[in-house]
Design an enzyme around this catalytic site. Structure first.
Site, PDB file in Angstrom:
ATOM      1  N   THR D  98       0.858  -1.179   0.000  1.00 26.62           N
ATOM      2  CA  THR D  98       0.000   0.000   0.000  1.00 26.62           C
ATOM      3  C   THR D  98       0.890   1.224   0.000  1.00 26.62           C
ATOM      4  OG1 THR D  98      -1.683  -1.185   1.244  1.00 26.62           O
ATOM      5  CG2 THR D  98      -1.788   1.215   1.287  1.00 26.62           C
ATOM      6  N   LYS D 175      -6.910   1.291  -3.380  1.00 32.63           N
ATOM      7  CA  LYS D 175      -6.488   0.674  -2.123  1.00 32.63           C
ATOM      8  C   LYS D 175      -6.549   1.689  -0.976  1.00 32.63           C
ATOM      9  CE  LYS D 175      -4.553  -2.029   0.937  1.00 32.63           C
ATOM     10  NZ  LYS D 175      -5.388  -2.981   1.678  1.00 32.63           N
ATOM     11  N   LYS D 244      -0.114   5.682   8.735  1.00 35.83           N
ATOM     12  CA  LYS D 244       0.627   5.884   7.483  1.00 35.83           C
ATOM     13  C   LYS D 244      -0.329   5.907   6.291  1.00 35.83           C
ATOM     14  CE  LYS D 244       1.727   2.709   4.983  1.00 35.83           C
ATOM     15  NZ  LYS D 244       2.043   1.516   4.185  1.00 35.83           N
TER      16      LYS D 244
END
Lengths: 301, 301, 301, 301
Positions: D98, D175, D244
């Site tokens: 990701t 995503k 994150k």
């Protein structure tokens, strides 16, 4: 010469120094408070004590009220033996509490039905400013009421801001706006000082710079010092009361169709403070909540 | 007696009046700007024009830079023919742009490798304050650099705030904190004045009261007037630049583990302003976004 | 054999198909609605029309109510000639509106004083699910009331969730929680799809993936389709009603001391929608507000 | 018949079960991980161990990577002895981490310069789904790369979602959108369940109702159970990693000019969790932060 009589209802952190200044200014003051023990200090300074609420007012006279919330004010004004009854036609109720504009409109109507005057006159300033006679009165209502109230309020006020008579609640709107601006300033300082502190800069140093320059004004000087030092007790104005006021602003904003996301943020912060046991701290404890969220809670060191 | 030479890089809304004040104060000023057309006005006032960036610096001399963002500053300082090369050992770069603290640390290291001094010296104040010589310089870095820069910066500054030398980026942290506090004040005023306006109270009237009393300070007086009048053009500092600065604060706050929900709110507002075509307006157009959300957009009347 | 009589009050978007299913299930239904014109469609299908509210109930009988807000329900239940009076001791009021838990407690007490049963029974499901007899009833109150109401509610419900009898308002709490979760899902989809769209990905494509996999459930399938297509009219449930419900959740959350910042965000969004003239659109128009803030308002193309 | 060779880089919580499934499916797998100790378990199951990163790839072969962040991936792909070098022209890098869409575009360009294929193929699903071979692959890039990767990825995937080849980073955008939607669902459940709990309703009961009806889907079932039980360890995906990812979404949203206030809220929550020492808990610890703010922190009982 006879002293002018003034009734005063509500001897909390703000009401007490306001009543004291009325005494010092030479008024004949009768006080009433729901918790009777708070009256003694005023009696010691020369005030009369009303045994029952109705005694606080003289017929056709003037009464000032400074209460904690809308419900307390409604009870005092409209309840059995309340101010509207006691003042009788020709009396004047100077209503200084921070309340919902809708409550002010409703109260003004109820007073008018009994030919009692109602003047919305909320004040800006903390207890020390009340003691120093430096409050700012913000008012709305009939001009003649202001003329009648002005010499009385001058005992504790340094200035008057007049929002006309079109809407009796205009002053209440401004009061909510002002309290919202105060809490917003605290949130801003709280985030900024935590930001600096966690990057190695002393909270007091950045506070000193900001409040000497761009933000050299009472709101930032007063609250900036408290937030820089994390000094939230004793409270000048509690987080619980702050939550109430921001809630009033949000509700009035909803009615007026004004989204206020910063007010929503303040509400959620103040609510968390009360949920975590800090409701009796000063509302500047917003700075505590911010430090807590950053993992740097001074009460946990 | 020979005039002291000073190089100046970056002639935007802030840099131009700063450089003009250096000329007025009797310095021998060489200017450089990426868009060459902005240099002519300074040349007309007595400045020299650097044909290439490297010419802005004299070996071992002093150069001030005032640029729009981190990338521009890095290019000017570290690129081929940039300031570090041109200043040669013994020179001093007074870096006044609003940048990420990390960038400041990285630049200071890169300067030190070449024995060039780097002083973080961001300023508070809008273009009119720059023109009036009334900026506040906030600085961090070696004391000797400040002694060297002080007589130069005095040409446009009314005060200096010193954050020591432990962290060369401390002044940049404070600058980001201050800009965040400014934007927060705008958001607070924007919400408060919309709240009042939609309840029948003139924006200017409540702004006058607040900025005469609790909020009687430059930040509120300057921006309060713009927000009360919805006067967002021409921009003293654009929404696009404000978005950049709040973004820097959020990123530095993330690294320091300080949640800043008010900064997040400001970021989302400024981002929406840029998305809806208002990026070139003054960042006080936060007040426009607030009125827009309340269904009362002055640009749609 | 005699049909069982059921009274039904409130023939809005939800109430009408619920009443229709009662008719189809063979009940003897009397309907009442404040706006009389809405009753005719039910009469055409075999219902009786109550000329006055009191006629909707048979003494000791059962009445279901499905109203827009707390005030409407209080008037219907407690007003002159209202349900409490008409049901007389032994009657049962199945209260299916989405209301404040405090209102539910107050109503339950008022019913009990008159020996009329009160069952909190809010439902989940949109008008099409009401028509299909697929609602989920969430209820709290005395067990005997549920036994009595169950065969009636089975006409429009596919399932029952029982929150006991300790707090008559428990079902109302769950209903507010559920509506909050629905609006949260809409906000999430709205932001995610705008995020994808402005990076070149079709809203429908990402919606298809999400609602086939991680989010393959009615809430996301139903609202995801509306949000992906920006199809906010006609409304199954209006933004104005959504604002009311989120406001109830925030107020109940304040009383229970639960900060709900996501609910605050939803409230501000829905308030802005109503302020900008979209109050009658479906509450999934949250997706419209998000696209608008991103400068990509489909109604402005 | 010779087994097809597959290289696999990154044996974290997700990578390990993915590589195990490749072994079970009969591939000849070489693994590499920065921390060498994690390789042994795979070797025990039949994998080869790359002593140096470059050995993970066969020239013109295929390598899958599943790494923690952009920096790790860039180092693995573009560093000395990295995948681009090792794969040589004709190889294919299936990049499943990701990451920021910008990083994906940059990597694709760098691979193309060396005539190595780059396929963006992030996956949805937690470690247990990886172990069960039930991941959903979302991909974008050249069609021929997907044809080549599909038989390999089928070892751990139950489905493939194709976002074309116009933008190699489209799958990364989706995503990030999906992870944002997951965290949003957690925030919604966390607030809703705290709201119910503090009004006397068991978290598990309301979770059961919601996940059986409106929210009967994997995202709510999986995370709802964790949040209802406040079961945040061991982590399937840590709060630090969640922070994150939400940060990546906010940054990509900024570039695309999409304000995402719900993402901002999630970011601030996750940041506070990491600041207060909960960074290694599962990201569903959003529910912990919410309970904490409501004065009801299960870790403090």
């Amino acid at each position: 010469m006879t002293k002018q009589h003034v009734g005063f209802v509500g001897l909390g952190a703000m009401g007490r120094p306001m009543a004291e200044n009325l005494l010092k200014a030479g008024f004949d003051v009768t006080v009433w408070n729901r918790s009777p023990d708070k009256m003694q200090a005023l009696v010691d300074q020369g005030a009369r004590k009303a045994e029952r609420l109705a005694e606080v007012a003289k017929p056709h006279g003037i009464v000032l009220s400074m209460l904690a919330d809308d419900a307390a004010l409604e009870e005092v004004a409209l309840g059995d033996g309340g101010l509207v009854e006691a003042l009788s036609p020709g009396g004047l109720h100077v209503s200084m509490s921070t309340i919902h504009p809708e409550t002010a409109r409703k109260l003004a109507d109820a007073h008018a039905e009994h030919e009692v005057g109602y003047l919305a006159a909320p004040v800006f300033g903390r207890p020390d400013m009340a003691a120093a006679g430096k409050l700012f009165v913000t008012w709305s209502g009939w001009h003649s009421y202001k003329e009648r109230a002005q010499p009385v309020c001058a005992a504790f006020a340094q200035g008057f801001y007049d929002y006309g008579s079109d809407d009796v609640a205009a002053a209440n709107v401004v009061k909510l706006a002002g309290n919202f601006m105060l809490a917003s300033a605290m949130e801003a300082m709280g985030e900024a000082y935590a930001f600096c502190e966690q990057q190695g800069i002393a909270r007091e140093q950045v506070n000193a710079q900001m409040t000497e320059t761009l933000f050299a004004c009472p709101a930032y000087k007063n609250y900036g010092d408290l937030i820089a030092r994390h000094a939230y007790a004793p409270a000048g104005f509690t987080a619980t009361l702050g939550l109430k006021d921001i809630g009033l602003a949000l509700d009035a904003g909803r009615q007026a169709k004004v989204p206020m996301p910063l007010a929503s943020l303040l509400r959620d912060r103040l609510l968390s403070l009360t949920a975590r046991g800090h409701g009796d701290k000063d509302w500047s404890a917003l700075g505590l909540a911010i430090a807590h969220d950053a993992g740097n809670d001074p009460t946990e060191r």
